[in-house]
Design a protein around this motif. Structure first.
Motif, mmCIF file in Angstrom:
data_model
loop_
_atom_site.group_PDB
_atom_site.id
_atom_site.type_symbol
_atom_site.label_atom_id
_atom_site.label_comp_id
_atom_site.label_asym_id
_atom_site.label_seq_id
_atom_site.Cartn_x
_atom_site.Cartn_y
_atom_site.Cartn_z
ATOM 1 N N LEU A 1 0.850 -1.180 0.000
ATOM 2 C CA LEU A 1 0.000 0.000 0.000
ATOM 3 C C LEU A 1 0.891 1.237 0.000
ATOM 4 O O LEU A 1 1.775 1.366 0.838
ATOM 5 N N VAL A 2 0.673 2.152 -0.948
ATOM 6 C CA VAL A 2 1.475 3.372 -1.049
ATOM 7 C C VAL A 2 0.584 4.561 -0.714
ATOM 8 O O VAL A 2 -0.432 4.788 -1.362
ATOM 9 N N LEU A 3 0.971 5.308 0.331
ATOM 10 C CA LEU A 3 0.239 6.502 0.743
ATOM 11 C C LEU A 3 1.145 7.716 0.602
ATOM 12 O O LEU A 3 2.239 7.761 1.156
ATOM 13 N N VAL A 4 0.692 8.692 -0.168
ATOM 14 C CA VAL A 4 1.437 9.930 -0.367
ATOM 15 C C VAL A 4 0.664 11.035 0.337
ATOM 16 O O VAL A 4 -0.492 11.301 -0.008
ATOM 17 N N ASP A 5 1.278 11.630 1.344
ATOM 18 C CA ASP A 5 0.621 12.656 2.162
ATOM 19 C C ASP A 5 -0.732 12.167 2.673
ATOM 20 O O ASP A 5 -1.714 12.907 2.701
ATOM 21 N N GLY A 6 -0.797 10.889 3.036
ATOM 22 C CA GLY A 6 -2.008 10.313 3.598
ATOM 23 C C GLY A 6 -3.033 9.834 2.598
ATOM 24 O O GLY A 6 -4.058 9.287 2.974
ATOM 25 N N GLN A 7 -2.781 10.027 1.311
ATOM 26 C CA GLN A 7 -3.710 9.623 0.271
ATOM 27 C C GLN A 7 -3.085 8.543 -0.601
ATOM 28 O O GLN A 7 -1.898 8.613 -0.923
ATOM 29 N N GLU A 8 -3.891 7.567 -1.003
ATOM 30 C CA GLU A 8 -3.391 6.521 -1.887
ATOM 31 C C GLU A 8 -3.076 7.138 -3.243
ATOM 32 O O GLU A 8 -3.873 7.896 -3.794
ATOM 33 N N ARG A 9 -1.858 6.868 -3.731
ATOM 34 C CA ARG A 9 -1.409 7.401 -5.021
ATOM 35 C C ARG A 9 -0.456 6.429 -5.658
ATOM 36 O O ARG A 9 0.136 5.593 -4.989
ATOM 37 N N GLU A 10 -0.273 6.551 -6.934
ATOM 38 C CA GLU A 10 0.688 5.737 -7.653
ATOM 39 C C GLU A 10 2.093 6.212 -7.314
ATOM 40 O O GLU A 10 2.369 7.402 -7.306
ATOM 41 N N PHE A 11 2.974 5.280 -7.036
ATOM 42 C CA PHE A 11 4.355 5.610 -6.689
ATOM 43 C C PHE A 11 5.103 6.188 -7.884
ATOM 44 O O PHE A 11 5.900 7.105 -7.741
#
Length: 64
Positions: A9-19
């Motif tokens: 699971l990738v979370l960017v600034d708390g939101q799921e986003r594509e790496f």
């Protein structure tokens, strides 16, 4: 939330986003977690671990 092909699971600034859509210039920090406590928070989505990415934030003029 979805996981990427590796099941992480990738979370960017708390939101799921594509790496892959992140620029290295945007990244401030990366934290990789793989423990049972994450399953309590994110359920089975965190079964293969979580990558937390924090991006750089803009600063107001005059701030250090």
């Amino acid at each position: 939330m979805r996981t990427n092909a590796e099941g992480v699971l990738v979370l960017v600034d708390g939101q799921e986003r594509e790496f892959g859509v992140l620029s290295s210039n945007e990244v401030e920090s990366i934290t990789v977690l793989k423990d049972a406590s994450m399953s309590a928070l994110y359920g089975t989505r965190a079964a293969n671990g979580i990558i937390f990415i924090n991006t750089k934030k803009g600063k107001k003029e005059g701030q250090a």
